[in-house]
Design a protein around this motif. Structure first.
Motif, PDB file in Angstrom:
ATOM      1  N   ASN A   1      59.593  -3.798 -27.726  1.00  0.00           N
ATOM      2  CA  ASN A   1      59.731  -4.112 -26.311  1.00  0.00           C
ATOM      3  C   ASN A   1      60.536  -5.383 -26.062  1.00  0.00           C
ATOM      4  N   GLY A   2      61.243  -5.846 -27.083  1.00  0.00           N
ATOM      5  CA  GLY A   2      62.053  -7.049 -26.937  1.00  0.00           C
ATOM      6  C   GLY A   2      63.293  -6.793 -26.089  1.00  0.00           C
ATOM      7  N   ASP A   3      64.131  -7.789 -26.000  1.00  0.00           N
ATOM      8  CA  ASP A   3      65.371  -7.698 -25.228  1.00  0.00           C
ATOM      9  C   ASP A   3      66.152  -6.449 -25.647  1.00  0.00           C
ATOM     10  N   ALA A   4      66.542  -5.648 -24.666  1.00  0.00           N
ATOM     11  CA  ALA A   4      67.191  -4.367 -24.953  1.00  0.00           C
ATOM     12  C   ALA A   4      68.532  -4.530 -25.667  1.00  0.00           C
ATOM     13  N   LEU A   5      69.305  -5.535 -25.312  1.00  0.00           N
ATOM     14  CA  LEU A   5      70.586  -5.734 -25.996  1.00  0.00           C
ATOM     15  C   LEU A   5      70.353  -6.095 -27.461  1.00  0.00           C
ATOM     16  N   HIS A   6      69.372  -6.936 -27.724  1.00  0.00           N
ATOM     17  CA  HIS A   6      69.037  -7.285 -29.106  1.00  0.00           C
ATOM     18  C   HIS A   6      68.600  -6.039 -29.877  1.00  0.00           C
TER      19      HIS A   6
ATOM     20  N   ALA B   1      67.419   1.870 -26.619  1.00  0.00           N
ATOM     21  CA  ALA B   1      67.565   0.511 -26.085  1.00  0.00           C
ATOM     22  C   ALA B   1      68.756   0.428 -25.133  1.00  0.00           C
ATOM     23  N   ALA B   2      69.845   1.101 -25.480  1.00  0.00           N
ATOM     24  CA  ALA B   2      71.022   1.105 -24.599  1.00  0.00           C
ATOM     25  C   ALA B   2      70.679   1.757 -23.266  1.00  0.00           C
ATOM     26  N   GLN B   3      69.926   2.833 -23.314  1.00  0.00           N
ATOM     27  CA  GLN B   3      69.541   3.515 -22.080  1.00  0.00           C
ATOM     28  C   GLN B   3      68.658   2.629 -21.210  1.00  0.00           C
ATOM     29  N   ALA B   4      67.886   1.757 -21.829  1.00  0.00           N
ATOM     30  CA  ALA B   4      67.052   0.828 -21.063  1.00  0.00           C
ATOM     31  C   ALA B   4      67.904  -0.165 -20.278  1.00  0.00           C
ATOM     32  N   LEU B   5      69.131  -0.402 -20.741  1.00  0.00           N
ATOM     33  CA  LEU B   5      70.021  -1.349 -20.062  1.00  0.00           C
ATOM     34  C   LEU B   5      70.968  -0.696 -19.075  1.00  0.00           C
ATOM     35  N   THR B   6      71.117   0.607 -19.142  1.00  0.00           N
ATOM     36  CA  THR B   6      72.133   1.234 -18.294  1.00  0.00           C
ATOM     37  C   THR B   6      71.547   2.246 -17.315  1.00  0.00           C
ATOM     38  N   GLY B   7      70.237   2.329 -17.242  1.00  0.00           N
ATOM     39  CA  GLY B   7      69.616   3.229 -16.267  1.00  0.00           C
ATOM     40  C   GLY B   7      69.840   2.733 -14.850  1.00  0.00           C
ATOM     41  N   GLU B   8      69.547   3.575 -13.907  1.00  0.00           N
ATOM     42  CA  GLU B   8      69.769   3.230 -12.493  1.00  0.00           C
ATOM     43  C   GLU B   8      69.096   1.927 -12.093  1.00  0.00           C
ATOM     44  N   GLY B   9      67.877   1.715 -12.544  1.00  0.00           N
ATOM     45  CA  GLY B   9      67.125   0.543 -12.122  1.00  0.00           C
ATOM     46  C   GLY B   9      67.640  -0.771 -12.660  1.00  0.00           C
ATOM     47  N   VAL B  10      68.428  -0.724 -13.717  1.00  0.00           N
ATOM     48  CA  VAL B  10      68.913  -1.975 -14.309  1.00  0.00           C
ATOM     49  C   VAL B  10      70.433  -2.026 -14.398  1.00  0.00           C
TER      50      VAL B  10
ATOM     51  N   ASP C   1      74.094  -7.391 -19.160  1.00  0.00           N
ATOM     52  CA  ASP C   1      74.581  -6.776 -20.397  1.00  0.00           C
ATOM     53  C   ASP C   1      74.882  -5.290 -20.249  1.00  0.00           C
ATOM     54  N   ALA C   2      74.631  -4.723 -19.079  1.00  0.00           N
ATOM     55  CA  ALA C   2      74.792  -3.279 -18.896  1.00  0.00           C
ATOM     56  C   ALA C   2      76.221  -2.824 -19.178  1.00  0.00           C
ATOM     57  N   LEU C   3      77.210  -3.555 -18.713  1.00  0.00           N
ATOM     58  CA  LEU C   3      78.603  -3.167 -18.927  1.00  0.00           C
ATOM     59  C   LEU C   3      78.965  -3.210 -20.411  1.00  0.00           C
ATOM     60  N   ALA C   4      78.531  -4.256 -21.090  1.00  0.00           N
ATOM     61  CA  ALA C   4      78.820  -4.371 -22.524  1.00  0.00           C
ATOM     62  C   ALA C   4      78.205  -3.220 -23.296  1.00  0.00           C
ATOM     63  N   VAL C   5      77.006  -2.829 -22.907  1.00  0.00           N
ATOM     64  CA  VAL C   5      76.323  -1.744 -23.613  1.00  0.00           C
ATOM     65  C   VAL C   5      77.016  -0.412 -23.364  1.00  0.00           C
ATOM     66  N   ARG C   6      77.580  -0.217 -22.171  1.00  0.00           N
ATOM     67  CA  ARG C   6      78.306   1.038 -21.912  1.00  0.00           C
ATOM     68  C   ARG C   6      79.451   1.218 -22.902  1.00  0.00           C
ATOM     69  N   ALA C   7      80.070   0.129 -23.324  1.00  0.00           N
ATOM     70  CA  ALA C   7      81.148   0.229 -24.318  1.00  0.00           C
ATOM     71  C   ALA C   7      80.609   0.590 -25.697  1.00  0.00           C
ATOM     72  N   PHE C   8      79.313   0.433 -25.887  1.00  0.00           N
ATOM     73  CA  PHE C   8      78.651   0.788 -27.142  1.00  0.00           C
ATOM     74  C   PHE C   8      78.386   2.299 -27.240  1.00  0.00           C
ATOM     75  N   TYR C   9      78.268   2.975 -26.097  1.00  0.00           N
ATOM     76  CA  TYR C   9      77.860   4.380 -26.082  1.00  0.00           C
ATOM     77  C   TYR C   9      78.725   5.292 -26.955  1.00  0.00           C
ATOM     78  N   PRO C  10      80.044   5.182 -26.917  1.00  0.00           N
ATOM     79  CA  PRO C  10      80.815   6.091 -27.780  1.00  0.00           C
ATOM     80  C   PRO C  10      80.435   5.949 -29.251  1.00  0.00           C
ATOM     81  N   SER C  11      80.255   4.722 -29.704  1.00  0.00           N
ATOM     82  CA  SER C  11      79.877   4.489 -31.096  1.00  0.00           C
ATOM     83  C   SER C  11      78.449   4.950 -31.375  1.00  0.00           C
TER      84      SER C  11
END
Length: 161
Positions: A45-50, A78-87, A92-102
């Motif tokens: 349950n720690g920081d989602a980006l971490h 964890a990435a989905q926790a940062l890019t869902g509608e509520g957050v 960090d949401a934009l940075a994580v979206r660039a992670f999705y392809p990988s």
């Protein structure tokens, strides 16, 4: 967020980065040990980006394809926790979206290793669709082009199934 919290998070990302350098330097075992210790500290349950970053790279230290898949699934969760509608406004949401392809590319590769081509194709398609967020103008130090090339290689490999 307080200044102390930000500094603490910077320390965690620095430690993740140090383990990534060990991994890229060929010391998978020490990287795995450090990632494991960090995971124990930050927890489920720690920081989602971490969690996303750590799990994404922890997967690369695994010897068993099933364990690799489990860590890649943690990274995606964890990435989905940062890019869902509520957050969506999370810094960090934009940075994580660039992670999705990988993230999806790694899952596709995991499923290939596990002889599950249908699941691999699903994630490969998601990787291809998500790759639209990656720069393709050469200004991204090769990351976008590298991910797209890896998607192409895996597509060719999947044609053999």
């Amino acid at each position: 967020m307080t200044e102390q919290q930000e500094a603490s998070q910077d320390v965690v990302m620095t430690r993740i980065g140090q383990a990534i350098m060990l991994l890229h330097g060929g010391d998978r075992e020490e990287a795995r040990n450090r990632f494991g210790a960090l995971w124990a500290e930050i927890g489920e349950n720690g920081d989602a980006l971490h969690r996303c970053t750590l799990a994404h790279y922890m997967a690369d230290t695994q010897d068993d394809p099933g364990d690799e898949l489990a860590w890649d699934l943690r990274a995606l969760s964890a990435a989905q926790a940062l890019t869902g509608e509520g957050v969506a406004q999370h810094p960090d949401a934009l940075a994580v979206r660039a992670f999705y392809p990988s993230l999806h590319l790694n899952l596709a590769a995991d499923y290939v290793k596990l002889q599950r081509p249908a699941a691999a194709r699903i994630h490969l398609d998601r990787a291809r669709r998500a790759s639209g967020v990656l720069a393709d103008d050469g200004m991204d130090d090769g990351y976008g082009g590298g991910v797209r090339a890896a998607i192409g290689r895996l597509e060719r490999r999947l044609r053999e199934f």
